[in-house]
Design a protein around this motif. Structure first.
Motif, PDB file in Angstrom:
ATOM      1  N   ARG A 167      21.651   1.880  -1.411  1.00 52.32           N
ATOM      2  CA  ARG A 167      22.295   0.584  -1.665  1.00 52.32           C
ATOM      3  C   ARG A 167      21.860   0.004  -3.001  1.00 52.32           C
ATOM      4  O   ARG A 167      22.641  -0.661  -3.676  1.00 52.32           O
ATOM      5  N   GLN A 168      20.621   0.244  -3.351  1.00 53.97           N
ATOM      6  CA  GLN A 168      20.074  -0.276  -4.604  1.00 53.97           C
ATOM      7  C   GLN A 168      20.842   0.304  -5.794  1.00 53.97           C
ATOM      8  O   GLN A 168      21.228  -0.427  -6.709  1.00 53.97           O
ATOM      9  N   VAL A 169      21.090   1.597  -5.781  1.00 58.07           N
ATOM     10  CA  VAL A 169      21.829   2.260  -6.853  1.00 58.07           C
ATOM     11  C   VAL A 169      23.276   1.764  -6.865  1.00 58.07           C
ATOM     12  O   VAL A 169      23.817   1.427  -7.923  1.00 58.07           O
ATOM     13  N   GLU A 170      23.887   1.716  -5.711  1.00 52.06           N
ATOM     14  CA  GLU A 170      25.280   1.264  -5.615  1.00 52.06           C
ATOM     15  C   GLU A 170      25.437  -0.173  -6.107  1.00 52.06           C
ATOM     16  O   GLU A 170      26.405  -0.492  -6.801  1.00 52.06           O
ATOM     17  N   ARG A 174      16.514  12.055   1.147  1.00 52.29           N
ATOM     18  CA  ARG A 174      17.965  12.180   1.333  1.00 52.29           C
ATOM     19  C   ARG A 174      18.756  11.148   0.529  1.00 52.29           C
ATOM     20  O   ARG A 174      19.857  10.785   0.880  1.00 52.29           O
ATOM     21  N   GLY A 175      18.175  10.679  -0.547  1.00 55.31           N
ATOM     22  CA  GLY A 175      18.881   9.745  -1.426  1.00 55.31           C
ATOM     23  C   GLY A 175      19.677  10.512  -2.473  1.00 55.31           C
ATOM     24  O   GLY A 175      19.883  11.718  -2.373  1.00 55.31           O
ATOM     25  N   TYR A 176      20.100   9.792  -3.484  1.00 57.66           N
ATOM     26  CA  TYR A 176      20.839  10.412  -4.573  1.00 57.66           C
ATOM     27  C   TYR A 176      19.938  11.326  -5.381  1.00 57.66           C
ATOM     28  O   TYR A 176      18.739  11.119  -5.478  1.00 57.66           O
ATOM     29  N   ASP A 177      20.542  12.313  -6.021  1.00 59.65           N
ATOM     30  CA  ASP A 177      19.828  13.198  -6.931  1.00 59.65           C
ATOM     31  C   ASP A 177      19.392  12.371  -8.138  1.00 59.65           C
ATOM     32  O   ASP A 177      20.206  11.710  -8.778  1.00 59.65           O
ATOM     33  N   VAL A 178      18.125  12.400  -8.451  1.00 58.40           N
ATOM     34  CA  VAL A 178      17.560  11.589  -9.533  1.00 58.40           C
ATOM     35  C   VAL A 178      18.247  11.911 -10.860  1.00 58.40           C
ATOM     36  O   VAL A 178      18.572  11.011 -11.632  1.00 58.40           O
ATOM     37  N   ARG A 179      18.492  13.188 -11.114  1.00 58.03           N
ATOM     38  CA  ARG A 179      19.147  13.563 -12.381  1.00 58.03           C
ATOM     39  C   ARG A 179      20.564  13.018 -12.459  1.00 58.03           C
ATOM     40  O   ARG A 179      21.009  12.589 -13.530  1.00 58.03           O
ATOM     41  N   ALA A 180      21.263  13.011 -11.341  1.00 56.04           N
ATOM     42  CA  ALA A 180      22.627  12.475 -11.324  1.00 56.04           C
ATOM     43  C   ALA A 180      22.620  10.973 -11.582  1.00 56.04           C
ATOM     44  O   ALA A 180      23.471  10.454 -12.312  1.00 56.04           O
ATOM     45  N   VAL A 181      21.663  10.270 -11.002  1.00 58.65           N
ATOM     46  CA  VAL A 181      21.552   8.829 -11.225  1.00 58.65           C
ATOM     47  C   VAL A 181      21.179   8.557 -12.676  1.00 58.65           C
ATOM     48  O   VAL A 181      21.770   7.681 -13.320  1.00 58.65           O
ATOM     49  N   ASP A 182      20.240   9.309 -13.218  1.00 60.89           N
ATOM     50  CA  ASP A 182      19.856   9.140 -14.618  1.00 60.89           C
ATOM     51  C   ASP A 182      21.053   9.368 -15.541  1.00 60.89           C
ATOM     52  O   ASP A 182      21.264   8.621 -16.507  1.00 60.89           O
ATOM     53  N   ALA A 183      21.843  10.392 -15.259  1.00 56.95           N
ATOM     54  CA  ALA A 183      23.023  10.686 -16.080  1.00 56.95           C
ATOM     55  C   ALA A 183      24.043   9.547 -15.978  1.00 56.95           C
ATOM     56  O   ALA A 183      24.629   9.139 -16.984  1.00 56.95           O
ATOM     57  N   ALA A 184      24.244   9.026 -14.779  1.00 56.54           N
ATOM     58  CA  ALA A 184      25.190   7.923 -14.595  1.00 56.54           C
ATOM     59  C   ALA A 184      24.711   6.665 -15.316  1.00 56.54           C
ATOM     60  O   ALA A 184      25.516   5.935 -15.905  1.00 56.54           O
TER      61      ALA A 184
END
Length: 60
Positions: A2-5, A40-50
């Protein structure tokens, strides 16, 4: 998750309105974000890229 979203919703909203104040607030939100890692959260690399993509979009 939720924090990322929530962070991305704030930034995407700023990009949609395209006002200087909202873009500045979104940049600050990205700079100061401290996202927790979770099992089971988001992939850290994917979040960093976004995040990097949104920072670049805000710089325009």
């Amino acid at each position: 998750m939720r924090q990322v979203e929530s962070l991305f919703a704030t930034v995407d909203g700023a990009l949609a309105t395209d006002t200087a104040a909202s873009r500045a607030a979104a940049r600050d939100a990205l700079r100061t974000a401290s996202l927790r890692r979770r099992l089971r959260g988001y992939d850290v690399r994917a979040v960093d890229a976004a995040i990097n993509q949104r920072v670049a979009a805000l710089a325009l």
